[in-house]
Design a protein around this motif. Structure first.
Motif, PDB file in Angstrom:
ATOM      1  N   ALA A 115       0.823  -1.207   0.000  1.00  0.00           N
ATOM      2  CA  ALA A 115       0.000   0.000   0.000  1.00  0.00           C
ATOM      3  C   ALA A 115       0.861   1.262   0.000  1.00  0.00           C
ATOM      4  N   ALA A 116       1.993   1.202   0.715  1.00  0.00           N
ATOM      5  CA  ALA A 116       2.840   2.386   0.833  1.00  0.00           C
ATOM      6  C   ALA A 116       3.537   2.736  -0.477  1.00  0.00           C
ATOM      7  N   VAL A 117       3.956   1.726  -1.243  1.00  0.00           N
ATOM      8  CA  VAL A 117       4.715   2.016  -2.469  1.00  0.00           C
ATOM      9  C   VAL A 117       3.823   2.171  -3.697  1.00  0.00           C
ATOM     10  N   GLN A 118       2.551   1.838  -3.579  1.00  0.00           N
ATOM     11  CA  GLN A 118       1.661   1.964  -4.740  1.00  0.00           C
ATOM     12  C   GLN A 118       1.587   3.402  -5.262  1.00  0.00           C
ATOM     13  N   PRO A 119       1.455   4.411  -4.404  1.00  0.00           N
ATOM     14  CA  PRO A 119       1.430   5.786  -4.930  1.00  0.00           C
ATOM     15  C   PRO A 119       2.733   6.199  -5.615  1.00  0.00           C
ATOM     16  N   LEU A 120       3.804   5.460  -5.369  1.00  0.00           N
ATOM     17  CA  LEU A 120       5.074   5.764  -6.027  1.00  0.00           C
ATOM     18  C   LEU A 120       5.166   5.123  -7.405  1.00  0.00           C
ATOM     19  N   GLY A 121       4.146   4.357  -7.787  1.00  0.00           N
ATOM     20  CA  GLY A 121       4.124   3.762  -9.110  1.00  0.00           C
ATOM     21  C   GLY A 121       4.432   2.288  -9.168  1.00  0.00           C
ATOM     22  N   PHE A 122       4.435   1.612  -8.021  1.00  0.00           N
ATOM     23  CA  PHE A 122       4.726   0.174  -8.002  1.00  0.00           C
ATOM     24  C   PHE A 122       3.422  -0.607  -7.883  1.00  0.00           C
ATOM     25  N   ALA A 123       3.086  -1.300  -8.952  1.00  0.00           N
ATOM     26  CA  ALA A 123       1.833  -2.045  -8.977  1.00  0.00           C
ATOM     27  C   ALA A 123       1.913  -3.330  -8.163  1.00  0.00           C
ATOM     28  N   ASP A 124       3.098  -3.861  -7.994  1.00  0.00           N
ATOM     29  CA  ASP A 124       3.244  -5.056  -7.176  1.00  0.00           C
ATOM     30  C   ASP A 124       4.641  -5.120  -6.573  1.00  0.00           C
ATOM     31  N   VAL A 125       4.801  -6.045  -5.652  1.00  0.00           N
ATOM     32  CA  VAL A 125       6.076  -6.292  -4.989  1.00  0.00           C
ATOM     33  C   VAL A 125       6.385  -7.773  -5.138  1.00  0.00           C
ATOM     34  N   LYS A 126       7.577  -8.085  -5.561  1.00  0.00           N
ATOM     35  CA  LYS A 126       7.941  -9.478  -5.781  1.00  0.00           C
ATOM     36  C   LYS A 126       9.211  -9.801  -4.991  1.00  0.00           C
ATOM     37  N   GLU A 127       9.172 -10.933  -4.280  1.00  0.00           N
ATOM     38  CA  GLU A 127      10.332 -11.414  -3.537  1.00  0.00           C
ATOM     39  C   GLU A 127      11.019 -12.527  -4.330  1.00  0.00           C
ATOM     40  N   TYR A 128      12.352 -12.500  -4.331  1.00  0.00           N
ATOM     41  CA  TYR A 128      13.150 -13.539  -4.976  1.00  0.00           C
ATOM     42  C   TYR A 128      14.097 -14.135  -3.938  1.00  0.00           C
ATOM     43  N   VAL A 129      14.180 -15.441  -3.894  1.00  0.00           N
ATOM     44  CA  VAL A 129      15.046 -16.110  -2.931  1.00  0.00           C
ATOM     45  C   VAL A 129      16.355 -16.516  -3.608  1.00  0.00           C
ATOM     46  N   PHE A 130      17.471 -16.359  -2.898  1.00  0.00           N
ATOM     47  CA  PHE A 130      18.792 -16.717  -3.395  1.00  0.00           C
ATOM     48  C   PHE A 130      19.460 -17.674  -2.406  1.00  0.00           C
ATOM     49  N   PRO A 131      20.357 -18.533  -2.897  1.00  0.00           N
ATOM     50  CA  PRO A 131      21.015 -19.492  -2.007  1.00  0.00           C
ATOM     51  C   PRO A 131      22.095 -18.875  -1.130  1.00  0.00           C
ATOM     52  N   ASN A 132      22.693 -17.767  -1.574  1.00  0.00           N
ATOM     53  CA  ASN A 132      23.767 -17.158  -0.795  1.00  0.00           C
ATOM     54  C   ASN A 132      23.932 -15.687  -1.165  1.00  0.00           C
ATOM     55  N   GLY A 133      24.732 -14.999  -0.354  1.00  0.00           N
ATOM     56  CA  GLY A 133      24.931 -13.572  -0.537  1.00  0.00           C
ATOM     57  C   GLY A 133      25.604 -13.175  -1.831  1.00  0.00           C
ATOM     58  N   PRO A 134      26.692 -13.844  -2.243  1.00  0.00           N
ATOM     59  CA  PRO A 134      27.347 -13.447  -3.481  1.00  0.00           C
ATOM     60  C   PRO A 134      26.424 -13.479  -4.701  1.00  0.00           C
ATOM     61  N   ASP A 135      25.572 -14.487  -4.797  1.00  0.00           N
ATOM     62  CA  ASP A 135      24.644 -14.555  -5.929  1.00  0.00           C
ATOM     63  C   ASP A 135      23.657 -13.396  -5.901  1.00  0.00           C
ATOM     64  N   LEU A 136      23.136 -13.098  -4.700  1.00  0.00           N
ATOM     65  CA  LEU A 136      22.205 -11.979  -4.584  1.00  0.00           C
ATOM     66  C   LEU A 136      22.906 -10.671  -4.940  1.00  0.00           C
ATOM     67  N   ASN A 137      24.111 -10.504  -4.458  1.00  0.00           N
ATOM     68  CA  ASN A 137      24.865  -9.284  -4.727  1.00  0.00           C
ATOM     69  C   ASN A 137      25.076  -9.090  -6.221  1.00  0.00           C
ATOM     70  N   GLU A 138      25.395 -10.161  -6.915  1.00  0.00           N
ATOM     71  CA  GLU A 138      25.595 -10.077  -8.359  1.00  0.00           C
ATOM     72  C   GLU A 138      24.309  -9.670  -9.067  1.00  0.00           C
ATOM     73  N   ALA A 139      23.182 -10.250  -8.652  1.00  0.00           N
ATOM     74  CA  ALA A 139      21.901  -9.900  -9.262  1.00  0.00           C
ATOM     75  C   ALA A 139      21.540  -8.445  -8.986  1.00  0.00           C
ATOM     76  N   LEU A 140      21.795  -7.992  -7.765  1.00  0.00           N
ATOM     77  CA  LEU A 140      21.495  -6.609  -7.407  1.00  0.00           C
ATOM     78  C   LEU A 140      22.313  -5.647  -8.251  1.00  0.00           C
ATOM     79  N   LEU A 141      23.619  -5.877  -8.329  1.00  0.00           N
ATOM     80  CA  LEU A 141      24.492  -4.961  -9.035  1.00  0.00           C
ATOM     81  C   LEU A 141      24.403  -5.122 -10.548  1.00  0.00           C
ATOM     82  N   SER A 142      23.681  -6.142 -11.011  1.00  0.00           N
ATOM     83  CA  SER A 142      23.435  -6.335 -12.438  1.00  0.00           C
ATOM     84  C   SER A 142      22.050  -5.844 -12.841  1.00  0.00           C
ATOM     85  N   ASN A 143      21.407  -5.067 -11.951  1.00  0.00           N
ATOM     86  CA  ASN A 143      20.126  -4.433 -12.249  1.00  0.00           C
ATOM     87  C   ASN A 143      18.985  -5.433 -12.403  1.00  0.00           C
TER      88      ASN A 143
END
Length: 333
Positions: free
Chosen positions: A74-102
């Motif tokens: 509800a809080a982010v909807q006025p900012l233009g986000f129609a939904d929120v999606k969570e993604y699970v990763f096995p470890n930190g390095p993989d998540l970090n790579e995905a984050l820094l790869s946009n």
């Protein structure tokens, strides 16, 4: 004996590997995300993408509680986000790579990979903590009673994690000698312990108490040496630039959710138990209420974060020093 040079080579090898991975190897797949859609249409079809470390089906903590209640959506909807999606990763390095790869907007993960990513590549901003002072359990086979029993043995650690930092800290302090580190994901730890591939495993929250319940020995705890980790929340710099109002809205929502869940712990644990395979005693031992911070930047979290950064520098795992306060998001005074 595992020397500082050997430890440094292992970490630098990890960094070289993850920074050259093809994007598809760590990109969130469409069918692994859990989407919670808002009930009203917005003028934009943006999706707020949040990555976190498994094994549960939600990030948990204040962010997970806010998603469970629908307050974050509800809080982010006025900012233009129609939904929120969570993604699970096995470890930190993989998540970090995905984050820094946009491929993600927000990352919720251990402070060790978060600091390593920021020091070596940049591009992220610390916007809060999802939990502070997370315990790590050094769990051993039946014959392993104390740290000295691990001399000459194999110890399993999740590569690039706060548990890896914990065990490396024990080596640096001379509390572990002549050990060999074997990189394992938490999901493989129980089998490796049972068949003797490793003598001990540095286990994260949830898995540590679970291994205790299976009668593996608790050899040591990270809290005994002030080597706990934090679950930090970082955002891509580009995302924050494109969404200048996001942090204020997100932070207010997260803080309100933290205050709320601490007032009703039974309800919080009941929610979390719906999203994990672990039983209630394990979850309560893993996530004490005091770990859920209501402050944006709690003093204990920042102190542990600075200690981790100094360790990474001393081991030359990172070569660039930076002030934690410069990494923190800048807010109007």
């Amino acid at each position: 004996m595992t020397s500082k040079a050997q430890t440094r080579v292992r970490w630098q090898t990890w960094l070289a590997v993850v920074t050259t991975l093809v994007l598809g190897a760590c990109q969130p797949a469409a069918d692994t995300g859990k989407t919670t859609q808002t009930s009203q249409a917005t003028t934009s079809n943006q999706t707020l993408r949040i990555g976190y470390i498994g094994p549960s089906e939600t990030a948990g903590g204040a962010v997970g509680w806010a998603l469970h209640q629908g307050s974050l959506q509800a809080a982010v909807q006025p900012l233009g986000f129609a939904d929120v999606k969570e993604y699970v990763f096995p470890n930190g390095p993989d998540l970090n790579e995905a984050l820094l790869s946009n491929q993600l907007d927000i990352g919720i993960f251990g402070d060790t990979p978060a600091l390593t990513g920021e020091a070596n590549r940049g591009g992220s901003t610390l916007i809060g903590f999802n939990s502070v002072a997370n315990e790590a359990w050094l769990m051993g086979r039946p014959e392993i009673k104390q740290l000295a029993d691990l001399t000459g043995k194999n110890i399993g650690v999740p590569n690039g994690s706060y548990m890896h930092r914990y065990v490396s800290g024990l080596i640096e302090q001379g509390l572990l000698k002549d050990v060999k580190l074997k990189f394992l994901l938490p999901r493989d730890a129980q089998a490796a312990l049972s068949n003797g591939d490793i003598a001990a495993f540095a286990a994260p929250i949830q898995l540590g108490p679970q291994l205790q319940s299976l009668n593996f020995n608790t050899v040591d705890l990270a809290s005994s040496h002030h080597l706990q980790g934090n679950s930090v929340i970082v955002a891509r710099d580009g995302f924050l630039s494109q969404n200048p109002q996001f942090f204020k809205v997100f932070d207010q929502t997260r803080r309100a959710a933290a205050e709320d869940l601490r007032q009703q712990p039974d309800a919080y644990y009941a929610y979390y138990l719906q999203h994990t395979q672990y039983k209630e005693p394990i979850i309560r031992a893993s996530f004490p209420m005091e770990s859920f911070n209501t402050d944006t930047f709690p003093a204990q979290g920042l102190q542990l974060l600075e200690g981790t950064k100094q360790f990474l520098l001393s081991q030359k795992i990172i070569n660039k020093d930076f002030a934690i306060q410069d990494w923190q998001i800048k807010t109007p005074s």
